[in-house]
Write a protein that holds these residues in place. Structure first.
Motif, PDB file in Angstrom:
ATOM      1  N   ASN A  87       0.846  -1.118  -0.015  1.00 25.17           N
ATOM      2  CA  ASN A  87       0.082  -0.200   0.074  1.00 25.17           C
ATOM      3  C   ASN A  87       0.956   1.294  -0.131  1.00 25.17           C
ATOM      4  O   ASN A  87       1.556   1.450   0.943  1.00 25.17           O
ATOM      5  N   LEU A  88       0.666   2.303  -0.984  1.00 28.91           N
ATOM      6  CA  LEU A  88       1.561   3.202  -0.994  1.00 28.91           C
ATOM      7  C   LEU A  88       1.105   4.472   0.148  1.00 28.91           C
ATOM      8  O   LEU A  88      -0.076   4.384   0.337  1.00 28.91           O
ATOM      9  N   ILE A  89       2.169   4.924   0.731  1.00 35.71           N
ATOM     10  CA  ILE A  89       1.836   5.845   1.682  1.00 35.71           C
ATOM     11  C   ILE A  89       2.105   7.361   1.033  1.00 35.71           C
ATOM     12  O   ILE A  89       3.453   7.719   0.984  1.00 35.71           O
ATOM     13  N   PRO A  90       1.469   8.197   0.430  1.00 31.65           N
ATOM     14  CA  PRO A  90       1.492   9.089  -0.478  1.00 31.65           C
ATOM     15  C   PRO A  90       2.188  10.272   0.225  1.00 31.65           C
ATOM     16  O   PRO A  90       2.981  11.102  -0.314  1.00 31.65           O
ATOM     17  N   GLU A  91       1.858  10.316   1.781  1.00 27.80           N
ATOM     18  CA  GLU A  91       2.316  11.608   2.491  1.00 27.80           C
ATOM     19  C   GLU A  91       3.835  11.520   2.703  1.00 27.80           C
ATOM     20  O   GLU A  91       4.399  12.386   3.176  1.00 27.80           O
ATOM     21  N   ARG A  92       4.252  10.310   2.482  1.00 26.22           N
ATOM     22  CA  ARG A  92       5.954  10.240   2.636  1.00 26.22           C
ATOM     23  C   ARG A  92       6.643  10.049   1.481  1.00 26.22           C
ATOM     24  O   ARG A  92       7.890   9.924   1.599  1.00 26.22           O
ATOM     25  N   THR A  93       6.143  10.410   0.269  1.00 25.60           N
ATOM     26  CA  THR A  93       6.663  10.600  -0.956  1.00 25.60           C
ATOM     27  C   THR A  93       7.867  11.869  -0.772  1.00 25.60           C
ATOM     28  O   THR A  93       7.517  12.904  -0.214  1.00 25.60           O
TER      29      THR A  93
END
Length: 279
Positions: A87-93
């Motif tokens: 699952n991608l964690i967008p806020e940690r990009t």
């Protein structure tokens, strides 16, 4: 030795990035645009597709201090963070824009964290540098630059911290390793190891680094189709591999990772497989 060429689950198209988590799960990225997760013996668990793949694919993976998968999304100028289940964690990009300014990137190759949780991200192309970010992803400093002088890089391809907190850099196209003390704001070079060649202790395109529990170093060489096992001073303990297709032979291996049992897993990239060895 396991894996073979193909598009189905558990098969590979030029695998070139690997990371192993504390539970000995393997994460492998290849040129299909998917990340696959395996048990230590190669049993397939799951896979997921990267959000973008039209202009290029990742060439670096690592495990964060909190057990997440970090992906050097090379041609999209960013670091992506996934849960172990994909699952991608967008806020940690981190990143996402091409450029020379702080927080912008060329082609990202690898990412590691220090003991304080700071991120170090390497990139090649026009800039050939390393940028440092705090644990929240805020830019701190950058160092390096394109060239062959001490402290400069030509494709810094892989990063690894040793037990003393020194940052080792596989300076791939300079055929050497550079070792940095990053404890001060301005990192300093404390050692340069290797030169271009085919003999033990020499290098041709070092592409991946990994340390064992004794503090010794494994160096994966794309150009010499082999893996060297070094002491920290660069003296050679052992050499594994040569060009070929048989077990124990390689065709342009891109990356290595160590599991909790001390075995090394090597991506035999152009043979589309994984080889494992206990030194």
């Amino acid at each position: 030795m396991w894996g073979k060429r193909g598009l189905n689950k558990g098969r590979f198209q030029k695998p070139r990035a690997i990371a192993i988590d504390p539970s000995d799960h393997l994460f492998i990225a290849d040129k299909t645009g998917y990340i696959q997760k395996f048990e230590r013996d190669g049993t397939f668990i799951r896979s997921w597709r990267l959000p973008d793949m039209q202009i290029g694919l990742p060439c670096g993976l690592s495990i964060s201090k909190d057990g997440m998968l970090l992906v050097a999304d090379t041609h999209y100028f960013r670091i992506l963070t996934y849960t172990p289940d994909g699952n991608l964690i967008p806020e940690r990009t981190i990143g996402g824009a091409s450029g020379s300014q702080p927080g912008q990137f060329g082609f990202v190759t690898d990412i590691v964290q220090d003991s304080a949780g700071n991120y170090y991200i390497s990139e090649y192309g026009e800039f050939d540098r390393i940028q440092k970010f705090d644990s929240a992803g805020r830019f701190l400093i950058q160092f390096g630059g394109p060239g062959s002088q001490i402290g400069e890089f030509l494709r810094p391809q892989s990063l690894a911290f040793d037990s003393n907190g020194l940052l080792w850099v596989a300076d791939a196209c300079n055929h050497r390793l550079q070792v940095f003390d990053v404890s001060e704001r301005a990192p300093t070079v404390v050692a340069v190891l290797g030169k271009e060649g085919t003999q033990p202790g020499e290098l041709r395109y070092p592409y991946s680094l990994a340390f064992d529990s004794q503090g010794n170093l494994y160096v994966c060489e794309l150009g010499n189709h082999r893996i060297q096992h070094w002491r920290p001073d660069g003296s050679v303990i052992d050499v594994w591999g040569r060009s070929g297709r048989n077990p124990g032979e390689f065709n342009q291996p891109w990356a290595i990772a160590l599991d909790s049992q001390g075995a090394i897993h090597a991506l035999d990239t152009h043979n589309h497989r994984v080889q494992r060895k206990k030194f």
